[in-house]
Motif scaffolding. Structure first.
Motif, PDB file in Angstrom:
ATOM      1  N   CYS A  31      -4.007 -11.414   8.273  1.00  0.00           N
ATOM      2  CA  CYS A  31      -5.395 -11.865   8.265  1.00  0.00           C
ATOM      3  C   CYS A  31      -5.428 -13.366   8.536  1.00  0.00           C
ATOM      4  O   CYS A  31      -4.395 -14.049   8.510  1.00  0.00           O
ATOM      5  N   ASP A  84      -2.810  -6.576  -4.750  1.00  0.00           N
ATOM      6  CA  ASP A  84      -2.462  -6.478  -3.332  1.00  0.00           C
ATOM      7  C   ASP A  84      -3.315  -5.422  -2.630  1.00  0.00           C
ATOM      8  O   ASP A  84      -3.764  -5.616  -1.491  1.00  0.00           O
ATOM      9  N   LEU A 122      -1.294 -14.075  -1.334  1.00  0.00           N
ATOM     10  CA  LEU A 122      -1.636 -12.866  -0.611  1.00  0.00           C
ATOM     11  C   LEU A 122      -0.399 -11.990  -0.450  1.00  0.00           C
ATOM     12  O   LEU A 122       0.742 -12.482  -0.517  1.00  0.00           O
ATOM     13  N   SER A 181      -8.985  -6.694   5.396  1.00  0.00           N
ATOM     14  CA  SER A 181      -8.656  -5.902   6.583  1.00  0.00           C
ATOM     15  C   SER A 181      -9.933  -5.279   7.142  1.00  0.00           C
ATOM     16  O   SER A 181     -10.769  -4.767   6.398  1.00  0.00           O
ATOM     17  N   ARG A 215      -5.899  -6.234   0.446  1.00  0.00           N
ATOM     18  CA  ARG A 215      -5.796  -5.566   1.747  1.00  0.00           C
ATOM     19  C   ARG A 215      -7.136  -4.931   2.122  1.00  0.00           C
ATOM     20  O   ARG A 215      -7.562  -4.985   3.283  1.00  0.00           O
ATOM     21  N   ASP A 249       2.757  -8.790   3.630  1.00  0.00           N
ATOM     22  CA  ASP A 249       2.566  -8.015   4.852  1.00  0.00           C
ATOM     23  C   ASP A 249       1.113  -7.982   5.322  1.00  0.00           C
ATOM     24  O   ASP A 249       0.774  -7.257   6.249  1.00  0.00           O
ATOM     25  N   LEU A 250       0.244  -8.767   4.686  1.00  0.00           N
ATOM     26  CA  LEU A 250      -1.164  -8.747   5.055  1.00  0.00           C
ATOM     27  C   LEU A 250      -1.400  -9.634   6.275  1.00  0.00           C
ATOM     28  O   LEU A 250      -1.113 -10.836   6.259  1.00  0.00           O
TER      29      LEU A 250
END
Length: 570
Positions: A541, A508, A535, A516, A512, A538-539
């Motif tokens: 994208c 993870d 994924l 990001s 990120r 909370d990502l």
């Protein structure tokens, strides 16, 4: 492909050293010529000794027999040295040229084949083609020289026997090999298919042994390899049967020639010297020594023809690939755009049509389970796999129109199964950028969490990874491959499963950092495309979700950067 075309294609690939090869032909002809002369001289000596002449009359002949016996062995040894030197040098240089053409030619040539197929072609097919020199061309050339010499020698005694000998040599040297080669074509094609399937299964077991063992499927895969090996042996045995018929035809031709020479010798016994009659009767027997290898040479020629076809296909541009222009307009920007794109390794695994528009600095994750088609899509976006339909453009220039070196300077693809070489840690990283300094290497290793591990090694970056990937854990291998990606300078990075084999927390964290714009792995000006099974929740994208059942539902879908998602038609 005809025999003449086979020889042209094979010689183009082999590029043998003709001087050394002609030496082999000379030594081979001299060796068998010594045997032919030895037979004739022995016949003369035996018959002359029967007449009980003075011993000194036989002295020169006795010494000549010994000299011919020794020269036959010496010439034979020199022929083996010259022929094998020529064949091994040709095989080595051919492999070098094939690797170079695969590296510099259309990438699709290698990507459309599985690793087992590549192993078969770059291994077995190259060896089979190099055998063409030693086991086909050389025996044919030597047999031709020896046959003409034998017929000419016999013709000085009896033209009738010479004509009979020429006919029998044609049966043994042309008809029998043709029969063997003709009959083995279909069997050899089947055998080649079995070899390829065996190599594919074996490479699958070698490359994915850990995953197969965990899934409990490794014994079944190994059993499949053994089954395919058995099938290969069965087909090989079937292909050998015509050679037995060819050998029978040879024995029949030898018998006819010897019987004919004997009958002619008996008829000439009243007008010719006994020594001449003995030479006439025994010389045809030695004339057939060179034809014994010709059925096997014909089989080798057939196999070499098939190998030449496969190797030529390997380095030839695929039919569906548009020829790259000599000069094309450089990309105006790093915007990566796909229109009506259909990707996939085969029709059954197609994805699309799909429209994508990735501006400078875009981050997108392609998510889906194994087998959904993520790898094929990423390879198509990177220009490694030709689209099955549609077009992929970089800054308004089609990827198909860009030279390979130029394309690689813009887009770099990192496979999930990239090779770890049995060399130093530093050299494994310099695969990505050969000019990288030790400081840059350590910086990349530090960013993926391997700096302490490298410092703990006996020689640091110069520590040799014995066995390549076997010297690393699965997590260390994955981090090392990710460090490679950090060293490239291309503005677009395409990563296939970059966090596989890492624990959930580390996976993870890396995802990120990759996806990001605020991540510290790639700066915000670089475009990053990542394929992953899943994924972090909370990502935030751009995401493109692909499922095996829904791959066809992407028709007319549009990537909208402003909405940060792929919008499906309503």
């Amino acid at each position: 492909m005809s025999t003449a075309e086979t020889l042209r294609a094979a010689l183009t690939l082999l590029r043998p050293r003709m001087g050394r090869f002609l030496q082999a032909v000379f030594f081979g002809a001299a060796s068998l010529g010594s045997a032919l002369a030895l037979a004739a001289l022995s016949a003369w000596l035996i018959t002359r000794a029967w007449q009980m002449p003075p011993v000194l009359d036989l002295g020169v002949a006795v010494v000549a027999v010994r000299a011919l016996g020794i020269s036959r062995a010496i010439f034979g040894y020199c022929q083996r040295l010259a022929s094998h030197d020529s064949a091994l040098r040709s095989a080595g240089s051919m492999r070098e040229r094939l690797y170079d053409r695969l590296a510099r030619g259309p990438v699709d040539n290698a990507m459309r084949l599985r690793s087992g197929q590549l192993v078969t072609r770059l291994g077995g097919d190259v060896d089979q083609l190099s055998d063409l020199l030693v086991r086909a061309v050389l025996p044919i050339a030597v047999a031709g020289v020896l046959g003409v010499t034998a017929v000419a020698a016999v013709a000085t005694i009896s033209p009738t026997v010479a004509a009979l000998l020429a006919a029998c040599l044609a049966v043994a040297g042309i008809a029998a090999p043709w029969l063997a080669g003709r009959a083995v074509v279909s069997s050899e094609r089947l055998a080649a298919q079995h070899r390829q399937e065996r190599d594919i299964a074996a490479m699958t077991a070698l490359e994915h042994a850990d995953q197969l063992r965990v899934a409990g499927r490794l014994p079944a895969v190994i059993a499949d390899v053994a089954t395919r090996q058995t099938e290969w042996g069965r087909v090989e045995d079937a292909a050998a049967r015509p050679a037995a018929l060819a050998a029978a035809a040879q024995a029949l031709a030898i018998g006819v020639a010897v019987v004919g020479a004997t009958v002619a010798g008996i008829s000439l016994s009243t007008v010719a010297a006994p020594t001449t009659v003995a030479v006439l009767m025994l010389l045809p027997l030695s004339a057939f020594e060179a034809t014994g290898a010709l059925p096997a040479a014909a089989v080798t020629l057939v196999r070499a023809r098939l190998s030449a076809q496969r190797l030529t296909e390997l380095v030839a541009p695929p039919r569906h690939t548009i020829a790259k222009q000599a000069k094309s307009a450089p990309p105006a920007s790093q915007r990566l755009e796909a229109r009506a794109l259909v990707s996939g390794f085969s029709e059954s695994t197609e994805i699309g049509p799909l429209d994508l528009n990735l501006p400078t600095g875009a981050r997108i994750a392609v998510v889906g389970p194994s087998g959904a088609g993520k790898t094929a899509l990423l390879m198509t976006l990177a220009g490694l796999l030709a689209p099955r339909n549609g077009v992929v453009e970089l800054g308004g220039t089609s990827l198909d129109a860009m030279a390979e070196d130029e394309l690689r300077s813009w887009v770099t693809y990192f496979a999930d199964d990239a090779h770890v070489f049995a060399t130093t840690v530093g050299d494994n990283l310099r695969v990505a950028r050969g000019a990288a300094t030790d400081g840059e290497l350590m910086d990349a290793l530090s960013r993926v969490g391997l700096s302490e591990w490298v410092r703990a090694l006996s020689d640091g970056l110069r520590t040799i990874l014995v066995g390549g990937a076997d010297a690393l854990s699965a997590g260390q291998r994955r981090r090392l491959l990710l460090a490679r990606a950090l060293l490239v300078s291309s503005p677009i990075i395409v990563l296939d499963e970059p966090t596989e084999n890492l624990d959930a927390a580390d996976s993870d964290a890396f995802l990120r950092a990759l996806l990001s714009n605020e991540g510290d792995l790639f700066n915000a000006s670089r475009t990053v495309v990542v394929a992953s099974h899943q994924l972090p929740a909370d990502l935030a994208c751009l995401r493109l979700a692909i499922t095996p059942e829904g791959r066809k539902n992407l028709s007319s879908s549009t990537f909208d950067p402003s909405e940060r998602r792929v919008r499906q038609p309503v």
